[in-house]
Design an enzyme around this catalytic site. Structure first.
Site, mmCIF file in Angstrom:
data_model
loop_
_atom_site.group_PDB
_atom_site.id
_atom_site.type_symbol
_atom_site.label_atom_id
_atom_site.label_comp_id
_atom_site.label_asym_id
_atom_site.label_seq_id
_atom_site.Cartn_x
_atom_site.Cartn_y
_atom_site.Cartn_z
ATOM 1 N N ASN A 190 7.432 -5.286 -1.859
ATOM 2 C CA ASN A 190 7.465 -4.088 -2.680
ATOM 3 C C ASN A 190 6.018 -3.633 -2.842
ATOM 4 O O ASN A 190 5.238 -4.271 -3.564
ATOM 5 C CB ASN A 190 8.104 -4.385 -4.047
ATOM 6 C CG ASN A 190 8.117 -3.173 -4.959
ATOM 7 O OD1 ASN A 190 7.213 -2.352 -4.952
ATOM 8 N ND2 ASN A 190 9.147 -3.067 -5.793
ATOM 9 N N GLU B 133 10.026 0.417 -2.632
ATOM 10 C CA GLU B 133 9.341 1.277 -3.587
ATOM 11 C C GLU B 133 8.222 2.070 -2.919
ATOM 12 O O GLU B 133 7.063 2.050 -3.352
ATOM 13 C CB GLU B 133 8.830 0.466 -4.790
ATOM 14 C CG GLU B 133 8.855 1.295 -6.059
ATOM 15 C CD GLU B 133 8.605 0.505 -7.338
ATOM 16 O OE1 GLU B 133 8.525 1.155 -8.379
ATOM 17 O OE2 GLU B 133 8.494 -0.735 -7.283
ATOM 18 N N TYR C 282 16.110 -2.302 -2.169
ATOM 19 C CA TYR C 282 15.409 -2.214 -3.448
ATOM 20 C C TYR C 282 16.454 -2.081 -4.538
ATOM 21 O O TYR C 282 16.964 -1.004 -4.826
ATOM 22 C CB TYR C 282 14.453 -1.017 -3.450
ATOM 23 C CG TYR C 282 13.734 -0.803 -4.758
ATOM 24 C CD1 TYR C 282 13.182 -1.874 -5.452
ATOM 25 C CD2 TYR C 282 13.592 0.471 -5.295
ATOM 26 C CE1 TYR C 282 12.523 -1.687 -6.648
ATOM 27 C CE2 TYR C 282 12.928 0.668 -6.498
ATOM 28 C CZ TYR C 282 12.390 -0.410 -7.167
ATOM 29 O OH TYR C 282 11.729 -0.228 -8.369
ATOM 30 N N ASP D 223 13.255 -6.395 -2.832
ATOM 31 C CA ASP D 223 13.004 -6.609 -4.247
ATOM 32 C C ASP D 223 14.373 -6.531 -4.902
ATOM 33 O O ASP D 223 14.936 -5.450 -5.081
ATOM 34 C CB ASP D 223 12.074 -5.524 -4.789
ATOM 35 C CG ASP D 223 11.922 -5.574 -6.303
ATOM 36 O OD1 ASP D 223 12.516 -6.476 -6.925
ATOM 37 O OD2 ASP D 223 11.228 -4.703 -6.856
ATOM 38 N N ASN E 166 15.192 -7.623 -7.942
ATOM 39 C CA ASN E 166 15.122 -7.443 -9.390
ATOM 40 C C ASN E 166 16.014 -8.412 -10.160
ATOM 41 O O ASN E 166 16.535 -8.090 -11.233
ATOM 42 C CB ASN E 166 15.441 -5.994 -9.769
ATOM 43 C CG ASN E 166 14.174 -5.145 -9.850
ATOM 44 O OD1 ASN E 166 13.180 -5.561 -10.418
ATOM 45 N ND2 ASN E 166 14.216 -3.961 -9.257
ATOM 46 N N ASP F 61 2.070 -4.859 -7.796
ATOM 47 C CA ASP F 61 2.378 -5.930 -8.728
ATOM 48 C C ASP F 61 3.280 -6.990 -8.095
ATOM 49 O O ASP F 61 3.592 -7.999 -8.740
ATOM 50 C CB ASP F 61 2.988 -5.388 -10.027
ATOM 51 C CG ASP F 61 4.061 -4.335 -9.811
ATOM 52 O OD1 ASP F 61 4.304 -3.943 -8.648
ATOM 53 O OD2 ASP F 61 4.662 -3.887 -10.807
ATOM 54 N N HIS F 62 3.676 -6.773 -6.849
ATOM 55 C CA HIS F 62 4.457 -7.747 -6.085
ATOM 56 C C HIS F 62 3.606 -8.331 -4.958
ATOM 57 O O HIS F 62 2.724 -7.658 -4.413
ATOM 58 C CB HIS F 62 5.677 -7.090 -5.438
ATOM 59 C CG HIS F 62 6.684 -6.552 -6.406
ATOM 60 N ND1 HIS F 62 7.899 -7.159 -6.621
ATOM 61 C CD2 HIS F 62 6.659 -5.447 -7.196
ATOM 62 C CE1 HIS F 62 8.589 -6.457 -7.504
ATOM 63 N NE2 HIS F 62 7.860 -5.417 -7.866
#
Length: 256
Positions: free
Chosen positions: A7, A34, A105, A146, A148, A246-247
């Site tokens: 991501n 993303e 995603y 990702d 989540n 941030d990934h």
């Protein structure tokens, strides 16, 4: 064959980091999430210069997924193609070197029981239906994304703090398990049953230096590929430096 997922949290903001990682890590396939851009704004030229073809399913500002590969992806499918009116660009699949590759995603879910949370659970149900409709468990499939969802307590830095929170609720974890019940194995956990590593760290409160993260980026593969699985890890170094996502990327290797 090395397959990775990442991501990037805006491919345009992270374009140079993406190109640098492609050149240094040399994955055969990279699933991106993303993108936060339309197909027209995707950096096709920079990716091509790095040695990769790109199949893209973009969306302005939000979401967006892609599959990059050293050989051109074929039979590309964008979206779950189930007749549901869903404008979110969250799913793309293609065939690369005989393997069906998915970049996904998953919805974040926001707050428990919010409309976004309900949408997330339904999206997982729709994805399982996609697999049941289009694949068999003995097909060669790798699903990167990702997702989540942190599957197990070992996948969050503080179980007590995360209990009942989005990304770690029992209903979300059950939704992921129902998806995996199709016949999907978590590559990282298959090779590292007792290792705690994370793939996402909040930008705030020094969460990365404190290693307070969660493992929500996963590579799943079908049973026929398990004998070929030789390695899987998180590239934590890529979370460091200037303007990182941030990934962190997650990668696996399959022997021929």
């Amino acid at each position: 064959m090395r397959i990775a997922t990442w991501n990037v949290n805006s491919v345009r903001a992270r374009q140079q980091r993406l190109v640098n990682w492609l050149k240094s890590a040399q994955p055969d396939v990279l699933c991106l999430q993303e993108l936060k851009c339309t197909d027209a704004d995707f950096p096709f030229d920079a990716v091509k210069e790095a040695g990769y073809f790109a199949a893209v399913h973009g969306q302005k500002t939000y979401n967006g997924v892609a599959i990059l590969a050293k050989t051109e992806p074929t039979d590309v499918i964008r979206g779950l193609s189930d007749g549901v009116d869903d404008t979110h660009a969250r799913f793309i699949s293609a065939t690369v070197n005989g393997i069906r590759v998915v970049s996904a995603y998953a919805p974040n879910g926001q707050q428990v029981d919010s409309p976004a949370y309900v949408y997330k659970l339904e999206w997982y149900r729709r994805l399982r239906n996609y697999l049941d409709t289009r694949h068999k468990p003995d097909d060669l499939v790798v699903m990167g994304g990702d997702w989540n969802i942190a599957p197990e307590p070992i996948d969050v830095y503080d179980v007590a703090q995360w209990e009942g929170q989005t990304l770690f609720t029992l209903r979300e974890r059950d939704a992921l398990q129902q998806l995996r019940a199709f016949g999907l194995t978590d590559a990282f956990r298959q090779l590292h049953p007792d290792v705690q590593k994370f793939s996402w760290w909040d930008y705030r409160m020094l969460m990365f230096p404190k290693n307070k993260g969660v493992r929500i980026d996963h590579l799943f593969l079908t049973a026929p590929l398990l004998p070929r699985l030789t390695a899987c890890d998180v590239d934590r170094e890529e979370r460091k430096g200037q303007q990182p996502s941030d990934h962190a990327p997650v990668w696996l290797e399959l022997k021929d």
